[in-house]
Design an enzyme around this catalytic site. Sequence first.
Site, PDB file in Angstrom:
ATOM      1  N   ASP A  17      33.904 134.641 -74.737  1.00 47.15           N
ATOM      2  CA  ASP A  17      33.701 133.878 -75.975  1.00 47.15           C
ATOM      3  C   ASP A  17      35.036 133.653 -76.693  1.00 47.15           C
ATOM      4  OD1 ASP A  17      32.264 132.539 -77.871  1.00 47.15           O
ATOM      5  OD2 ASP A  17      31.410 134.320 -78.817  1.00 47.15           O
ATOM      6  N   HIS A  34      38.428 125.655 -73.189  1.00 39.54           N
ATOM      7  CA  HIS A  34      37.617 125.998 -72.009  1.00 39.54           C
ATOM      8  C   HIS A  34      38.477 125.962 -70.744  1.00 39.54           C
ATOM      9  CE1 HIS A  34      34.155 126.153 -74.492  1.00 39.54           C
ATOM     10  NE2 HIS A  34      34.052 124.853 -74.682  1.00 39.54           N
ATOM     11  N   LEU A 128      34.401 141.738 -53.732  1.00 42.15           N
ATOM     12  CA  LEU A 128      34.041 141.654 -55.152  1.00 42.15           C
ATOM     13  C   LEU A 128      32.849 140.706 -55.277  1.00 42.15           C
ATOM     14  CD1 LEU A 128      34.972 142.177 -58.197  1.00 42.15           C
ATOM     15  CD2 LEU A 128      36.028 139.942 -58.024  1.00 42.15           C
TER      16      LEU A 128
END
Length: 240
Positions: A17, A34, A128
């Site tokens: 965020d 972004h 991962l």
Amino acid sequence: MTQIPEKIPQHVAIIMDGNGRWARERNLPRLAGHRQGVKNLRRVLEACGEFGIKYLTIFAFSTENWERPKDEVRGLINILEGVIDTELDVMNERGVQLRHLGRLDGLSEGLQAKVRKAVELTKNNNRLHLSIAWNYGGRDEIVQAVEKIAAAGFDAEAITEELISRHLYTSEMPDPDLIIRTSGEQRVSNFLIWQGAYAEWIVTPKYWPDFGREELLEALIEYAERERRFGRVSEPVSSH
Ligand code: IPE
Ligand code: IPE
Ligand code: MG
């Protein structure tokens, strides 16, 4: 150099965020924030590899984020597509297994196919596990799980926590041990509300584009110092 703690969470989930505020502070459009956020994801992924984190789940777009201005939503969709186009091969080579949590509705057929292909291509990787929560809402996820359970005709007595867990997007994953939220907001925002029942929470004031290796390490150190009790009492201190 700061020492990496021994007790590393198996599954870290991050609410990425603060991209918008990061951009506003620089007089840039929100989308620039972004884009910077995506660049940052690369750093954080590398750091996760270095610290031995096996599962990373990131909140990229919520079921509520459709309410944002059209241009921003379109920009975020383009960014998702760009990430798949440019990062998929590298991630695959590095042993990343990709998963999507959420609904694919709202994306073009072409992009839906790309997401499915990316998941399929990386399904045997094991270094991962990167889950991207896109068009994800925790309540929506539970509603869908209940729908599937009802459609399969389970009896009332068969409804258990384990059964519900098995019908969530995260069915093959461990619950998150640590949830990190950047940008200082102290709320869940509909993220992993079932799975995070006993997760440790760390909220950092850093905006997501500024949250790098050092900040992740700091969070891991704080996590290692926490005592997870799961409703029990502390382990007795041995007397001698
Ligand atoms: C998080 O950054 C990214 C998404 C929700 C897609 P925000 O866009 O929410 O950034 P702020 O909260 O407005 O600063
Ligand atoms: C949560 O952030 C969703 C993502 C990070 C993708 P928001 O910025 O949308 O959440 P609120 O509106 O502050 O709760
Ligand atoms: Mg936000």
